[in-house]
Design a protein around this motif. Structure first.
Motif, PDB file in Angstrom:
ATOM      1  N   PRO A  94      32.895  25.497 -43.184  1.00 52.22           N
ATOM      2  CA  PRO A  94      32.242  26.772 -42.869  1.00 52.22           C
ATOM      3  C   PRO A  94      32.644  27.210 -41.459  1.00 52.22           C
ATOM      4  O   PRO A  94      32.527  26.433 -40.515  1.00 52.22           O
ATOM      5  N   TYR A  95      33.096  28.458 -41.337  1.00 51.82           N
ATOM      6  CA  TYR A  95      33.706  28.878 -40.072  1.00 51.82           C
ATOM      7  C   TYR A  95      33.127  30.195 -39.560  1.00 51.82           C
ATOM      8  O   TYR A  95      32.988  31.164 -40.297  1.00 51.82           O
ATOM      9  N   VAL A  96      32.822  30.201 -38.252  1.00 52.63           N
ATOM     10  CA  VAL A  96      32.371  31.390 -37.532  1.00 52.63           C
ATOM     11  C   VAL A  96      33.355  31.628 -36.382  1.00 52.63           C
ATOM     12  O   VAL A  96      33.556  30.737 -35.541  1.00 52.63           O
ATOM     13  N   PHE A  97      33.970  32.814 -36.322  1.00 49.88           N
ATOM     14  CA  PHE A  97      34.902  33.127 -35.240  1.00 49.88           C
ATOM     15  C   PHE A  97      34.135  33.389 -33.957  1.00 49.88           C
ATOM     16  O   PHE A  97      33.195  34.183 -33.917  1.00 49.88           O
ATOM     17  N   LYS A  98      34.582  32.744 -32.866  1.00 48.86           N
ATOM     18  CA  LYS A  98      33.920  32.878 -31.576  1.00 48.86           C
ATOM     19  C   LYS A  98      34.805  33.627 -30.591  1.00 48.86           C
ATOM     20  O   LYS A  98      36.013  33.366 -30.481  1.00 48.86           O
ATOM     21  N   PHE A 108      29.924  22.632 -39.723  1.00 49.36           N
ATOM     22  CA  PHE A 108      30.414  23.998 -39.557  1.00 49.36           C
ATOM     23  C   PHE A 108      31.107  24.117 -38.209  1.00 49.36           C
ATOM     24  O   PHE A 108      30.907  23.298 -37.310  1.00 49.36           O
ATOM     25  N   LEU A 109      31.947  25.118 -38.086  1.00 47.26           N
ATOM     26  CA  LEU A 109      32.800  25.257 -36.908  1.00 47.26           C
ATOM     27  C   LEU A 109      32.639  26.628 -36.279  1.00 47.26           C
ATOM     28  O   LEU A 109      32.733  27.651 -36.961  1.00 47.26           O
ATOM     29  N   LEU A 110      32.391  26.635 -34.973  1.00 45.23           N
ATOM     30  CA  LEU A 110      32.428  27.844 -34.158  1.00 45.23           C
ATOM     31  C   LEU A 110      33.672  27.720 -33.285  1.00 45.23           C
ATOM     32  O   LEU A 110      33.738  26.830 -32.436  1.00 45.23           O
ATOM     33  N   ALA A 111      34.655  28.581 -33.490  1.00 43.13           N
ATOM     34  CA  ALA A 111      35.915  28.405 -32.757  1.00 43.13           C
ATOM     35  C   ALA A 111      36.621  29.736 -32.565  1.00 43.13           C
ATOM     36  O   ALA A 111      36.516  30.649 -33.382  1.00 43.13           O
ATOM     37  N   GLY A 112      37.345  29.803 -31.455  1.00 45.50           N
ATOM     38  CA  GLY A 112      38.114  30.987 -31.112  1.00 45.50           C
ATOM     39  C   GLY A 112      38.419  30.956 -29.630  1.00 45.50           C
ATOM     40  O   GLY A 112      38.189  29.952 -28.947  1.00 45.50           O
ATOM     41  N   PRO A 113      38.919  32.044 -29.096  1.00 43.19           N
ATOM     42  CA  PRO A 113      39.253  32.076 -27.665  1.00 43.19           C
ATOM     43  C   PRO A 113      37.999  32.154 -26.809  1.00 43.19           C
ATOM     44  O   PRO A 113      36.931  32.549 -27.286  1.00 43.19           O
ATOM     45  N   VAL A 118      24.760  21.603 -32.557  1.00 40.08           N
ATOM     46  CA  VAL A 118      26.200  21.814 -32.418  1.00 40.08           C
ATOM     47  C   VAL A 118      26.653  21.096 -31.147  1.00 40.08           C
ATOM     48  O   VAL A 118      25.921  21.073 -30.150  1.00 40.08           O
ATOM     49  N   LEU A 119      27.842  20.525 -31.176  1.00 40.18           N
ATOM     50  CA  LEU A 119      28.442  19.980 -29.961  1.00 40.18           C
ATOM     51  C   LEU A 119      29.548  20.909 -29.493  1.00 40.18           C
ATOM     52  O   LEU A 119      30.496  21.184 -30.233  1.00 40.18           O
ATOM     53  N   ASP A 120      29.414  21.400 -28.280  1.00 45.29           N
ATOM     54  CA  ASP A 120      30.452  22.216 -27.658  1.00 45.29           C
ATOM     55  C   ASP A 120      31.462  21.266 -27.029  1.00 45.29           C
ATOM     56  O   ASP A 120      31.269  20.771 -25.918  1.00 45.29           O
ATOM     57  N   VAL A 121      32.515  21.005 -27.763  1.00 41.97           N
ATOM     58  CA  VAL A 121      33.482  19.986 -27.371  1.00 41.97           C
ATOM     59  C   VAL A 121      34.221  20.380 -26.098  1.00 41.97           C
ATOM     60  O   VAL A 121      34.354  19.578 -25.162  1.00 41.97           O
ATOM     61  N   THR A 122      34.720  21.598 -26.048  1.00 47.33           N
ATOM     62  CA  THR A 122      35.596  21.961 -24.932  1.00 47.33           C
ATOM     63  C   THR A 122      34.842  22.172 -23.631  1.00 47.33           C
ATOM     64  O   THR A 122      35.295  21.735 -22.565  1.00 47.33           O
ATOM     65  N   ASP A 162      25.590  18.766 -36.591  1.00 49.29           N
ATOM     66  CA  ASP A 162      25.727  19.655 -37.740  1.00 49.29           C
ATOM     67  C   ASP A 162      26.956  20.548 -37.630  1.00 49.29           C
ATOM     68  O   ASP A 162      27.525  20.953 -38.647  1.00 49.29           O
ATOM     69  N   GLY A 163      27.338  20.855 -36.388  1.00 46.97           N
ATOM     70  CA  GLY A 163      28.465  21.739 -36.184  1.00 46.97           C
ATOM     71  C   GLY A 163      29.227  21.400 -34.919  1.00 46.97           C
ATOM     72  O   GLY A 163      28.737  20.655 -34.058  1.00 46.97           O
ATOM     73  N   LEU A 164      30.415  21.944 -34.821  1.00 42.03           N
ATOM     74  CA  LEU A 164      31.240  21.797 -33.622  1.00 42.03           C
ATOM     75  C   LEU A 164      31.615  23.172 -33.089  1.00 42.03           C
ATOM     76  O   LEU A 164      31.837  24.117 -33.857  1.00 42.03           O
TER      77      LEU A 164
END
Length: 270
Positions: free
Chosen positions: A47-51, A16-21, A190-194, A227-229
């Motif tokens: 699966p996407y969650v706006f952050k 799953f993905l947590l992404a946004g500005p 979850v891995l917080d890539v940025t 499990d998620g990024l």
């Protein structure tokens, strides 16, 4: 994940993905970013969650951008959710924030600096929302079990752990992938890539970063079994009002996610 309304593609076997500005700068920018990420993740069945942060309370300098107003930003997060039928996540910094933000978003995020703050974690848990616990830069993977237990002992079984790197020296972060299987014993990881590629504590008071390594870090995370990024993205990182130095340019997101889905498929088949 089933407890999060509007979360699509849960049967895809994808991450799953947590992404946004990093921060909500205004309605137009939030909707523009969300529209693009929703399009990409729908096509790839992610699966996407706006952050988006409704305010930034942990800036290095007092003159750094902190937000456009709490209620205004939270209403924008709600509009994103209603417009694109996706769940949303924002970070909180006080017990009062937990109660307020829970009225607008689906997941409450505890910043890494604050993950040991019991009152804050308990307040988030007691809202009934899923709680995303950022691993402190100063904490071991094993110690995160106690943060998760604060959530579950508060009557909330819905917690995630997000690794955003560990401090290495004064101005750098590293991710120890040995911690992924350890923390997966306690909660989805979850891995917080940025943020893992941040270079904090710069003399200028503005955090630096290494965005050229976002692809490398994300691919390593999928291979390690997260499990998620989590990643922050913007159509104009150079002019973003917060954390532009380590955000992914939105135009690069589709290719990266396509590659990550392919890697995830291989990992699933092993």
């Amino acid at each position: 994940m089933n407890q999060i309304p509007q979360l699509k593609h849960q049967d895809s076997a994808n991450f799953f993905l947590l992404a946004g500005p990093c921060a909500i700068e205004g309605e137009d920018m939030a909707l523009r970013i969300a529209e693009k990420v929703v399009e990409i993740t729908d096509n790839l069945h992610i699966p996407y969650v706006f952050k988006g942060s409704f305010k930034k309370a942990n800036r290095s300098r007092i003159d750094s951008f902190t937000g456009i107003g709490d209620e205004k930003a939270l209403k924008i997060l709600r509009k994103v959710s209603e417009t694109f039928d996706v769940p949303t996540i924002t970070d909180i910094h006080t017990e009062q924030d937990a109660v307020m933000a829970a009225e607008y978003v689906d997941v409450l995020q505890i910043p890494a600096f604050l993950v040991r703050q019991t009152d804050l974690v308990v307040a988030a848990a007691q809202t009934g929302k899923t709680v995303n616990l950022k691993k402190g830069q100063f904490m071991s993977p094993e110690s995160m079990q106690h943060a998760v237990k604060k959530v579950t002992d508060s009557g909330n079984e819905n917690a995630w752990i997000t690794d955003r790197g560990t401090m290495f020296g004064y101005q750098d972060m590293v991710v120890d992938f040995r911690g992924v299987p350890t923390m997966k014993q306690y909660a989805p990881v979850v891995l917080d890539v940025t943020h893992s590629l941040q270079q904090p504590n710069q003399a200028s008071g503005v955090t630096g970063g290494r965005p050229a390594l976002i692809g490398t870090m994300a691919k390593a995370g999928i291979a390690a079994g997260v499990d998620g990024l989590f990643m922050e993205t913007h159509f104009d990182p150079a002019n973003a009002k917060s954390d532009g130095a380590n955000m992914l340019d939105l135009k690069l997101l589709e290719k990266l996610l396509t590659d990550l889905v392919a890697i995830r498929k291989v990992v699933n088949e092993l």
